[in-house]
Write a protein that holds these residues in place. Structure first.
Motif, short mmCIF file in Angstrom:
data_model
loop_
_atom_site.label_atom_id
_atom_site.label_comp_id
_atom_site.label_asym_id
_atom_site.label_seq_id
_atom_site.Cartn_x
_atom_site.Cartn_y
_atom_site.Cartn_z
N GLN A 1 7.42 2.37 68.54
CA GLN A 1 6.59 1.18 68.71
C GLN A 1 6.98 0.07 67.73
O GLN A 1 6.80 -1.12 68.01
N THR B 1 11.00 2.39 74.10
CA THR B 1 10.30 3.53 74.70
C THR B 1 11.22 4.67 75.11
O THR B 1 10.74 5.76 75.38
N SER C 1 13.78 -0.37 85.99
CA SER C 1 12.82 -1.31 85.41
C SER C 1 11.58 -1.51 86.26
O SER C 1 11.57 -1.25 87.47
N ASN D 1 12.30 1.05 82.01
CA ASN D 1 11.65 2.35 81.91
C ASN D 1 12.56 3.44 81.35
O ASN D 1 12.10 4.32 80.62
N PRO E 1 9.71 -4.76 81.72
CA PRO E 1 10.09 -3.62 80.89
C PRO E 1 11.07 -2.67 81.55
O PRO E 1 11.01 -2.41 82.76
N TRP F 1 10.65 -2.57 75.90
CA TRP F 1 9.50 -3.09 76.63
C TRP F 1 9.59 -4.59 76.84
O TRP F 1 8.77 -5.18 77.54
#
Length: 326
Positions: A212, A238, A295, A280, A278, A254
């Protein structure tokens, strides 16, 4: 970038797909738990749909030999199937029926041990659990964090496990005893979602973590000391994946941007891999020359791993793309 054959019709949302190790068949799984295995030579189902039951299924992963597949409902319940026949092996692995919080990211799936005898699963109750596939019993004590465990992975030699948690840490564990190895691997400013994933390099010498806090960190996978200063991606990371050589690492952000970094220097390689929403997940091709990103912008894209230049037009879907594989 051309579509090969007709679409594989399911009639409901597909949440995961994965090639068998031989590359000749493709496994797909729908949100209602319908599991299909497709023969890619004829683009036909190789078997009738597996009777996945009424549970929502979030991911599936093949055993190392490709003979079994484990499905996960996102709350810690695992079931193992024989690929050849589509029959369930044993009962679901979660006999305590503990209450858990679904993790919510498709790539945070169960992990097989290299010998195919154990399965590890991340859980919303602040633990990762390791199961004996044959008996369906827990093989180790729970691997505990202070918050949701987002990912778990075995080292290539099967002797260690790595976990990543919303508590802002990753941890290394002895895969034989379940004992923690060293101190937690701490990301700063990782609240509120912590560390999203931890990945071993192909040779097992490095561990990479994504957070994060917008950084990727590279650690010594033996003693947990940092090998580099934090690699700054600039936004929430992520998902990460090592290249087959282990010399590069790809990151999914992200902010709609993928990127490739040199693991020895932390420097970016080539241009950013840009989407409009974002990203994935990200995969390197088996030869390490190409990178696939998927995405929320409803596209998958294939890039040159050296330059970052697109190799195809965007591969457009009707809804957001949650998984992809070479």
């Amino acid at each position: 970038g051309k579509l090969v054959g007709p679409g594989l019709k399911h009639g409901e949302d597909v949440v995961d797909c994965q090639f068998m190790p031989d590359g000749r068949r493709l496994l797909s799984i729908t949100q209602r738990g319908r599991i299909r295995l497709w023969d890619l030579a004829g683009v036909e189902p190789a078997l009738p749909p597996f009777p996945g039951g009424d549970d929502v299924v979030t991911s599936a992963v093949f055993s190392p030999d490709g003979q079994k597949v484990a499905t996960d409902n996102g709350a810690g319940d695992l079931r193992v199937w024989e690929v050849r026949t589509g029959t369930a092996l044993g009962t679901a692995m979660n006999p305590t029926n503990r209450s858990t919080t679904p993790i919510g990211f498709i790539e945070n799936r169960a992990a097989w041990s290299p010998d195919g005898r154990s399965l590890a699963v991340p859980s919303g109750d602040g633990t990762a659990r390791v199961w004996d596939v044959e008996s369906g019993r827990e093989r180790l004590p729970p691997l505990r964090h202070e918050d949701v465990v987002r990912s778990v992975e075995f080292s290539p030699d099967g002797r260690r496990l790595a976990t990543a948690s919303r508590d802002g840490t990753a941890r290394l564990w002895d895969a034989v005893t379940g004992q923690a190895l060293g101190l937690p691997l701490q990301h700063s400013n990782a609240a509120p979602n912590g560390v999203y994933c931890a990945r071993f390099s192909p040779d097992g010498r490095r561990l990479a973590t994504a957070s994060q806090d917008g950084t990727i960190r590279i650690w010594d996978a033996t003693d947990g000391h940092p090998l580099l200063p934090p690699v700054k991606h600039g936004h929430i990371v992520t998902y990460i994946a090592f290249s087959p050589s282990g010399e590069r690492i790809g990151a999914a952000g992200w902010d709609g941007r993928g990127a490739i970094y040199d693991v020895n220097s932390g420097r970016p390689i080539g241009e950013a891999l840009r989407h409009t929403l974002p990203v994935n997940s990200l995969r390197f091709s088996p030869d390490g020359q190409r990178v696939l990103t998927v995405s929320m912008d409803r596209t998958a894209r294939v890039w040159d791993a050296e330059s970052g230049h697109p190799l195809t037009r965007p591969l457009v879907h009707q809804e957001y793309v949650v998984a992809g594989d070479f």
